[in-house]
Each structure stands twice: as structure tokens, then as C-alpha cells.
Design a protein around this motif. Sequence first.
Motif, PDB file in Angstrom:
ATOM      1  N   PHE C  13       0.873  -1.177   0.000  1.00  0.00           N
ATOM      2  CA  PHE C  13       0.000   0.000   0.000  1.00  0.00           C
ATOM      3  C   PHE C  13       0.900   1.213   0.000  1.00  0.00           C
ATOM      4  O   PHE C  13       1.777   1.321   0.848  1.00  0.00           O
ATOM      5  CB  PHE C  13      -0.850   0.037   1.260  1.00  0.00           C
ATOM      6  N   VAL C  16       4.135   1.010   1.825  1.00  0.00           N
ATOM      7  CA  VAL C  16       4.274  -0.023   2.847  1.00  0.00           C
ATOM      8  C   VAL C  16       4.122  -1.389   2.190  1.00  0.00           C
ATOM      9  O   VAL C  16       3.101  -1.652   1.560  1.00  0.00           O
ATOM     10  CB  VAL C  16       3.161   0.100   3.912  1.00  0.00           C
ATOM     11  N   ALA C  18       2.941  -4.655   2.666  1.00  0.00           N
ATOM     12  CA  ALA C  18       2.111  -5.296   3.681  1.00  0.00           C
ATOM     13  C   ALA C  18       2.340  -6.808   3.696  1.00  0.00           C
ATOM     14  O   ALA C  18       2.351  -7.431   4.749  1.00  0.00           O
ATOM     15  CB  ALA C  18       0.642  -4.980   3.437  1.00  0.00           C
ATOM     16  N   PRO C  37       1.977 -10.229  15.161  1.00  0.00           N
ATOM     17  CA  PRO C  37       1.625  -8.958  15.800  1.00  0.00           C
ATOM     18  C   PRO C  37       0.778  -8.102  14.873  1.00  0.00           C
ATOM     19  O   PRO C  37       0.753  -8.332  13.663  1.00  0.00           O
ATOM     20  CB  PRO C  37       2.984  -8.292  16.059  1.00  0.00           C
ATOM     21  N   SER C  38       0.120  -7.123  15.445  1.00  0.00           N
ATOM     22  CA  SER C  38      -0.738  -6.245  14.663  1.00  0.00           C
ATOM     23  C   SER C  38       0.086  -5.531  13.589  1.00  0.00           C
ATOM     24  O   SER C  38       1.199  -5.093  13.843  1.00  0.00           O
ATOM     25  CB  SER C  38      -1.379  -5.258  15.626  1.00  0.00           C
ATOM     26  N   GLY C  39      -0.446  -5.484  12.368  1.00  0.00           N
ATOM     27  CA  GLY C  39       0.253  -4.803  11.280  1.00  0.00           C
ATOM     28  C   GLY C  39       1.190  -5.706  10.494  1.00  0.00           C
ATOM     29  O   GLY C  39       1.893  -5.245   9.608  1.00  0.00           O
ATOM     30  N   CYS C  40       1.188  -7.011  10.778  1.00  0.00           N
ATOM     31  CA  CYS C  40       2.150  -7.886  10.098  1.00  0.00           C
ATOM     32  C   CYS C  40       1.610  -8.398   8.764  1.00  0.00           C
ATOM     33  O   CYS C  40       2.302  -9.122   8.062  1.00  0.00           O
ATOM     34  CB  CYS C  40       2.531  -9.055  10.993  1.00  0.00           C
ATOM     35  N   GLY C  41       0.373  -8.040   8.407  1.00  0.00           N
ATOM     36  CA  GLY C  41      -0.137  -8.415   7.091  1.00  0.00           C
ATOM     37  C   GLY C  41      -1.125  -9.565   7.086  1.00  0.00           C
ATOM     38  O   GLY C  41      -1.475 -10.077   6.018  1.00  0.00           O
ATOM     39  N   LYS C  42      -1.624  -9.954   8.253  1.00  0.00           N
ATOM     40  CA  LYS C  42      -2.576 -11.069   8.320  1.00  0.00           C
ATOM     41  C   LYS C  42      -3.861 -10.725   7.593  1.00  0.00           C
ATOM     42  O   LYS C  42      -4.335 -11.473   6.725  1.00  0.00           O
ATOM     43  CB  LYS C  42      -2.907 -11.399   9.789  1.00  0.00           C
ATOM     44  N   THR C  43      -4.421  -9.572   7.950  1.00  0.00           N
ATOM     45  CA  THR C  43      -5.685  -9.178   7.339  1.00  0.00           C
ATOM     46  C   THR C  43      -5.528  -9.015   5.834  1.00  0.00           C
ATOM     47  O   THR C  43      -6.370  -9.460   5.061  1.00  0.00           O
ATOM     48  CB  THR C  43      -6.178  -7.861   7.971  1.00  0.00           C
ATOM     49  N   THR C  44      -4.436  -8.396   5.418  1.00  0.00           N
ATOM     50  CA  THR C  44      -4.221  -8.177   3.991  1.00  0.00           C
ATOM     51  C   THR C  44      -4.193  -9.511   3.245  1.00  0.00           C
ATOM     52  O   THR C  44      -4.809  -9.649   2.185  1.00  0.00           O
ATOM     53  CB  THR C  44      -2.917  -7.395   3.772  1.00  0.00           C
TER      54      THR C  44
HETATM   55  N1  LIG Z   1      -5.924  -0.085   2.908  1.00  0.00           N
HETATM   56  C1  LIG Z   1      -4.665   0.140   3.349  1.00  0.00           C
HETATM   57  N2  LIG Z   1      -4.012   1.251   2.985  1.00  0.00           N
HETATM   58  C2  LIG Z   1      -2.748   1.492   3.407  1.00  0.00           C
HETATM   59  N3  LIG Z   1      -2.073   0.674   4.207  1.00  0.00           N
HETATM   60  C3  LIG Z   1      -2.659  -0.458   4.599  1.00  0.00           C
HETATM   61  C4  LIG Z   1      -3.992  -0.788   4.199  1.00  0.00           C
HETATM   62  N4  LIG Z   1      -4.323  -1.978   4.762  1.00  0.00           N
HETATM   63  C5  LIG Z   1      -3.248  -2.368   5.474  1.00  0.00           C
HETATM   64  N5  LIG Z   1      -2.246  -1.462   5.368  1.00  0.00           N
HETATM   65  C6  LIG Z   1      -0.918  -1.587   5.987  1.00  0.00           C
HETATM   66  O1  LIG Z   1      -0.408  -2.857   5.685  1.00  0.00           O
HETATM   67  C7  LIG Z   1       0.207  -3.440   6.801  1.00  0.00           C
HETATM   68  C8  LIG Z   1      -0.444  -4.757   7.152  1.00  0.00           C
HETATM   69  O2  LIG Z   1      -1.744  -4.519   7.620  1.00  0.00           O
HETATM   70  P1  LIG Z   1      -2.775  -5.656   8.040  1.00  0.00           P
HETATM   71  O3  LIG Z   1      -2.811  -6.684   6.977  1.00  0.00           O
HETATM   72  O4  LIG Z   1      -4.055  -5.020   8.364  1.00  0.00           O
HETATM   73  O5  LIG Z   1      -2.116  -6.241   9.346  1.00  0.00           O
HETATM   74  P2  LIG Z   1      -2.730  -7.159  10.461  1.00  0.00           P
HETATM   75  O6  LIG Z   1      -4.063  -7.624  10.061  1.00  0.00           O
HETATM   76  O7  LIG Z   1      -1.742  -8.273  10.606  1.00  0.00           O
HETATM   77  O8  LIG Z   1      -2.765  -6.333  11.712  1.00  0.00           O
HETATM   78  C9  LIG Z   1       0.137  -2.408   7.909  1.00  0.00           C
HETATM   79  O9  LIG Z   1       1.343  -1.718   7.936  1.00  0.00           O
HETATM   80  C10 LIG Z   1      -0.980  -1.514   7.491  1.00  0.00           C
HETATM   81  O10 LIG Z   1      -0.767  -0.214   7.957  1.00  0.00           O
END
Ligand SMILES: Nc1ncnc2c1ncn2[C@@H]1O[C@H](COP(=O)(O)OP(=O)(O)O)[C@@H](O)[C@H]1O
Lengths: 275, 289, 355
Positions: C13, C16, C18, C37-44
Motif C-alpha cells: 500500500f 508499505v 504489507a 503482531p498487529s500490522g504484520c499483514g494477516k488481514t491483507t
Molecule cells: N488499505 C490500506 N491502505 C494502506 N495501508 C494499509 C492498508 N491496509 C493495510 N495497510 C498496511 O499494511 C500493513 C499490514 O496490515 P494488516 O494486513 O491489516 O495487518 P494485520 O491484520 O496483521 O494487523 C500495515 O502496515 C498496514 O498499515
Amino acid sequence: MASRLNTKHKAPFSYLVILAFFLGYMLLPILATYLFSVATRWDRTILPEGYTLEWYQTAFASSYFTITLRNSLIVSMASVLVSLLIVVPTVYWVRTRLPEAKPLLELLMILPFGIPSVVLALALVQIYNMPPIARSPYLLVSATVIFSMPFMYRAVSNAIEAIDANTLTEAAQSLGAGLGPILTRVIIPNIFPGILSGSLLVFATVFAEFTLAKLITGAGFKTFPLLLVEYTRKNGSVAAALSVISFTIAWVASMLILLVGRSGKSGRQEHAPTH
Amino acid sequence: MPKGRNLRRRKRWTAWLGIVPVLVFCFAIEIVPIMMMVRGSVIDSKGNFTLANYASLGIPLYVNSFINSIKLSSLSALIGTALGTLIGYVIYRWPLNRVREALITLSDVTTNFAGAPLAFAFIIILGSTGIVTQFFLQYLNIKIYPEFSVYSLWGLVLAYVYFQLPLMVLLIIPAFTGLRKEWFESAQNLGASSFQFWRRIGLPVLTPSLVSGLVLLFANAFGAYATAYTLTGSSLTLATIQIGFTVTGEVRHDPGIGLAMALISLLIMGSCIASYQWATRAARRWSSR
Amino acid sequence: MAYLELTDVSKSFANVAAVKNFSLAIEKGKLVSFLGPSGCGKTTTLRMIAGFEQPDSGTITLGGQDITVVPPNQRGIGMVFQAYALFPNMSVAENIAFGLKMKHTPKPEIEKQVDSVLELIRLSDTAKRFPHQLSGGQQQRIALARALAVQPQVLLLDEPLSALDAEVRLALRGEIRRIQSDLGITTIYVTHDQEEALSISDLVVVMNKGDIEQVGSPIDIYRKPQTRFVATFIGTANQFTGEMSGEHTVLCGQYQLNTRPPADRIASGSAVLVLVRPEAIQVEMEADPRPSVNAIPGMVETVTFHGAVTRLGVNVYGQRVVADVTETNTGVINLNQKVWLTFPPEVCQVMVQNE
Ligand SMILES: Nc1ncnc2c1ncn2[C@@H]1O[C@H](COP(=O)(O)OP(=O)(O)O)[C@@H](O)[C@H]1O
Ligand SMILES: [Mg+2]
């Protein structure tokens, strides 16, 4: 309003005086109009000399009454429809797919406040001077939409901010829904209070609109406020009756907006666990 | 790898298609006509650049109409801001919730009550045979006419304040609400009097809201047409009234002059709205919680 | 052949990164956790599987078919969101029926299916209620039922329990596992809670900064962490630094540690890290006579009561080592007491120190 500065339990006398002035200023013109519309004669005395419904009869009997009322309804409803069609999908789209366009959209929705309606009317009349469009109701509706769209935008965009549109969209998508069902079954039902109050606001604004109607269509497509202004110069009592009718429409719209706003809020309020 | 990249770019690009309808509409009905108007105001009949239209605005009729418009807008905005802030404060401090809500609703409704019905209501109460005029004459033995007239500048100011006042009330109450109780309490705790609190904290925090209110009210008055048209007809000339004449053809102006007047009005109002935006942003800076 | 397969999937993104070159094969019917940990890319990563985000590069296949560019509403992948995302305008039954309606399922069948999933989550009596009339735990169970009603090929859950309180979280996590194994549905479960991941999964994928750190069974992840990150992120681990002095011996200054033989041979003299869990360390009053068992002397500096165990902070040649002891031998341990920390080679995980 939990954080109001030190709250007292009784208002000081000076507050009462200020409030009385405010109420007087705000209510006197309205009350006077209501009273004038049912007064037989009221130019020599403090209170009317007698009461009558004659002016309303005269107003209703005027052939222009129905025509202008109809024209105003047409323009208002068309404006509601057009701004709904433009605003609702756009707000949804920008919210869920194109957040980077939000500043642009906000700018477009502020712009009309910086343009005097006479200026827009002048510009439109000059450019669109070819027959079917020139000074037509279509041109009028386009102009009223420009000025009323920001109200629709505010209402709809507040409503969409209040629901988690992105997640609801994704939930619906993961269950197999395409754009159509997402909008009609999920998003619109959930922002309906916003859509409704936006529509009422647009309706009320356009219904009372004088400048654009006067300058764009004028006598060619006379609206209710035009008739009212005509009567202020012809017969004040009838003008008062017409004023009352136009207030009443505005009141009803305002009350509906309040009602919608309240029900919209209470629907989402109780989120407390129930067991 | 390139496959994925292209796809992503295409998706972004198609997403912009979603706002094409609103863009087309705004361009066709608002932006392009206004730009053509701007162009028209600096071009003569042969298509050459000219400032002649602006030069012809120097005659008293046009100069006066702008002076009147600015006077009317400034007066009604100043009075509206001052009274609106005072009344807004009283409403904000009012002990009963229900009363507060009712007053806010009233402001909401009355600020939209403008145009012909408002103008006519003022004729009913303040016209030469209006009820307030009668009241002054019969009970106080004061003749307010002919020194005052509802058709004069001050008559218009009174009518304009009617919709400006509640607008200011609506704008300023959130600003009062944004003054946090903790600020007042910590100021007191640090030994400040109520006056010192307002001087040092309250007013500075409110200033952007007051400024944004003032310019918005100014713009609100400057662009108004219907109220003035109904109330004064042609007795008091205002910029919007003159532009209106160009459109309706009631008074024959040189068309270029109408465009030039429109452009100046647009600039005045546009800069008000821009400063309003700027000041609201400044006001919001304080209220980030 | 794996059922769901991600190959070299990357996504960034703005600036970053992700997710970086993520490759993973998931077998049918398994419950796989993404832990990190939070922000490691799980959700993405999860959102790319669901189709809400497009990978910048790489492919995703499901049942042998490339689904990388299939729109999310045609993937047949169910999703449960952290914030429930129930449609507030619809009753519980309508919410559950939604996906079936989108598939134009005949009405009687919809009703049957709604009843059956409601039964599955044991909330049959809530069918007519609206989301705002339910507790958070109930809402999340309805969200699960809604995702399951369409019988998706894969179920994705993004931190489904993190908005709930501890007790509900515990109960619901058991419920999710039960339903998952009853239905045999391939499931990816995203969480940042290590206990949740370890207790619920067949396979745990530990992620850090967009990379996979380690993939393994919960037991392997805990007992045989392969990177320092995994060892420290999951549970607590003592770290001894030293250099390889034999095939499975490490010299750490004044003492030598016998370790489990490393998976890949490590050259003698390499700088290494030896990881030992606090609960694997015995605290004794005397040195262990067996030469194979590690025994290092130290001085008790802190004693912290943790309920089931008591955690000791022991100074070993200037380094703080923690050891968990159970009730039976806490009584005799005092501050400033000299003790021997003893632990067998099997609990010593050795890894090359490359940072
Ligand atoms: N829509 C987005 N726009 C910009 N940055 C994003 C977006 N979604 C996630 N990120 C960034 O990508 C990284 C991984 O995010 P995310 O997958 O949500 O992590 P997790 O679910 O593990 O906490 C983070 O640094 C987050 O800030
Ligand atoms: Mg996440």
C-alpha cells in the motif's frame, strides 16, 4: 452535552430577557403573517378588525394557484429525484471504492455556496440559449439540483459514515452479492433515514426557491413563490394566505425531517448486550 | 508479475468512472457555464480581450449597487454574529434540555425562512401601516415613518438579520459545546477567574468559529436576491438585483456589464466561502479530542 | 495436492509492503491460523484470499483453479469479520438467508438451511430478532452461521473474537473448532492471540512484517521455534548466546550447553542462539550428576508468584534467566539463594544468530 460549562439549575433574569427578544424576533413575523391571512382589515389598528377566510378562497380560486402549485411540485420532486440519482450512488462509490476522490467531492458540494444564484442563472441562460433547453423547466431543475445537491450530500454522507459501509459491502460480497443487491438490499435500507431527510430538505428548499425560477423560466413556467411575489404587489391579504400555505409545506417537511432523524438515531442506539 | 500490476492499475482507473456522472453534471450545469461567463466578461463583440466591461462599471448606478450590497451584507452579518453568539450562549447555558432542543429546532426552521414570505412578513409588521408601526404610533406616540422605511437599507438589514441570527446560533452552539469543561475547571484550579478564562482560553478558542460565522453570514447575505427583490423592488439597488435585471431584461444593460458584475459578485462570495472553509478548519483544530 | 494455495503473493500500500512473497499450501478440511503482531499483514493476506484486495503479484488457487482475479462475490469463500458486519436492517434469519437468496435458492430450501445452521450454532430462538438485540457473542455466532449457510469452500475468520470479553472468547473459540471439524470446512483463522492460535489450529502460520516466519503444528511452533522472532513472540524463551563447539554443543562463555541436534548442521565456530523455555528448566539445590544434562549455577534475584507457577529470576554469570517452578519446590527457594538450573538437551533449541 455532557461537557457544558458549569451548569446552573435556574436561568438568570438576563437570559430570560435575551431569550424573549429572540423568540419575539423569530415568531412575530410568522404570527403576523398567519393573522394577516385571516384578517378582514388590518391597517388602522393593533389587532385585526375582523376575521375571514375570504383570502384563502380567493387564492384557491385563482387559476394560477393550481398551475403554480403543480409546477413547484414538479420542480421540487424532479430535483429530489435527480439529486438522489446523482448523490446516493456517488457517495456510496466514493466511500467504498474511491476514498481518494472524497476531497474532490466535498469541494464540488461546497462550490454552490460560493455562487450567487443570480450569477448561476445568468451563466445558464447565456450558455443554454438554444430552443428546447433555453429557459425550460429542465434548465430550471438542473440549476435547482446544483444548489440543493449539497443538502442531499450532507444527509446521505452522514448516514453512510454512521454505518460501516465497507465491511457491510464486503460481507455481502462474500455471500455472493453483486453491486445491485448490495445497494438495494444492504446499503440503501441502512441509510434510508439519511436519504429521506436529504430528500425532504431538497424538496423544501426547491419548493421555496424564487431566484432561479424567476430568472430562468420566469412567466414561461411560473412557480408558487413567483405567484406569491406577484400577489405581494397586487393583494397583500392573498399574499399572506399564500405565505401561510408555503410555510405550512415547509413546516411539514421540517417536522418530518426531525422525526426521521430521531427514528434513525433510536434504531441504532441500543447496542447493549441483552443477556 | 506484470499481470497483477496491470490489473491493479485497471481497477483503480475504472473506479474513477464511478464519479463521472456527478462530474459531468457539475461541469455541464455549473463549472463550464461559469467559465464561459468569465470569458464573456473580458471579450468584446469581435472576440478580442477587453476590460471595457469592467471600466463601464464605474458609473454611480453600479458602484452604488455594490456599495449597498456590501453595506447590507456587513451590517446584517455583524449584527447576526454578535446577537447570534449572545443568544447561542444563552441557549447553550439554558438549564433545561427540552428548551435547548426546542430553540435549536426553531433556529433550524427560521434560518430557512427567507425570500418572499419573509419579506412580506416584514411589510406586514413594519410597513407604513404595519402592526409594529401602529403600535409605536398608538401606544408610544412615536412616528417611525418616514424616517425609517422597511423598503430602505435598514429595513432590509432587519429582514436579513431574521435569517442570519438563527444561522449564527446554529453555527456557534457546537463551538460552545467544544469548550471543554475540563479547560474551565483546570483554569479555575490554576487560579483564573471566569473573566480570565474567557479572555485567555474561551475567546481564543472561539475566534475561528466567530470568524467563520461572520464570513458565512456575509456570503449568505451577499448572494441573497428574493428577499431584497420582494421588499424593495427597484427602490434600493443591490448587485444581485442589477444582475437579475440583466437576465430578465427588465432593465436594458449592456450584456457585458451584467457578466462583469456577476464575476465580481462571484469573486466576493467565492473568497468568503474559501475563508469560511479555512476558518472552520482552524476551528476544528481545537476540537480534536 | 493442496486445496488452497498461495504462491509468491505480494501486496503493498502506497510505500508499505504489507505482504511479501507469501507462499502457503493449505490442505482441505484443515484449520490454519495466521498468527502475528498487529500490522504484520494477516488481514491483507486474508482479504486477498477473499478477493477484497488484488495482489500486486503472485497467484492464488482454490481446488486447482486460479482465483486470483475472480471477483469476491463469485469465489464461494465465506468470511467472518471482527466487527460482525451483520446487516442491521435484517433479522437474524434474513441475515442468514441473504447469501442463499443471492444464489436464487428456492424458498423452502432456504428455510431449511437457515434452521439447520441456527441449530448448529445453538441459537434457534433468535431467528426473528435483530442484530442490535443480541449480545456481541451472539452476533458473532450469527455472523458465523451466515457465512456457513451458503456452504462456502473456504471459511475465513479475521480476529473474530477480539471484540468480545475473555469468557465469551474462550467459549466461542471451542464452538468454532467444533463446528469446523464437524463440517470439515477448510478454515483460515486470523489472530494475534498466541494462545488462541495454538489451542484451535491444525497448522499455525507465524507472520512478521509481511513475511512468514514459520509454518508448523502448534506443538512444533511452541517447542521448536525456528527463528528468534517465533521463540520470543510465542511464550517466553531464555536466550543464551554462544558459539557452536561441536555437533550439538554450544560454548557460552563460562559454561557449555548440550542441545538438541539442529535440523541442519551448523558449522563449528558459528555464532548461535540457544532458546530454552522457562518451564523446561528445573531448579535444583545441587548440580545434576549426569554429564549429558545441562546444569548451570546462578543466584535467585526475583521471585514472582504467578498462580500455577512461580517465576524465578536467576542471575547466571550476569545474565538474567527465568525459570518457572511449580508449588512442590517453591517452599525451599529464597531470594539470594544459590541454585543450579538444570535442563535436558531436548529442550534446547539452537539456531544460527544472523541478526
Ligand atoms: N488499505 C490500506 N491502505 C494502506 N495501508 C494499509 C492498508 N491496509 C493495510 N495497510 C498496511 O499494511 C500493513 C499490514 O496490515 P494488516 O494486513 O491489516 O495487518 P494485520 O491484520 O496483521 O494487523 C500495515 O502496515 C498496514 O498499515
Ligand atoms: Mg488485522
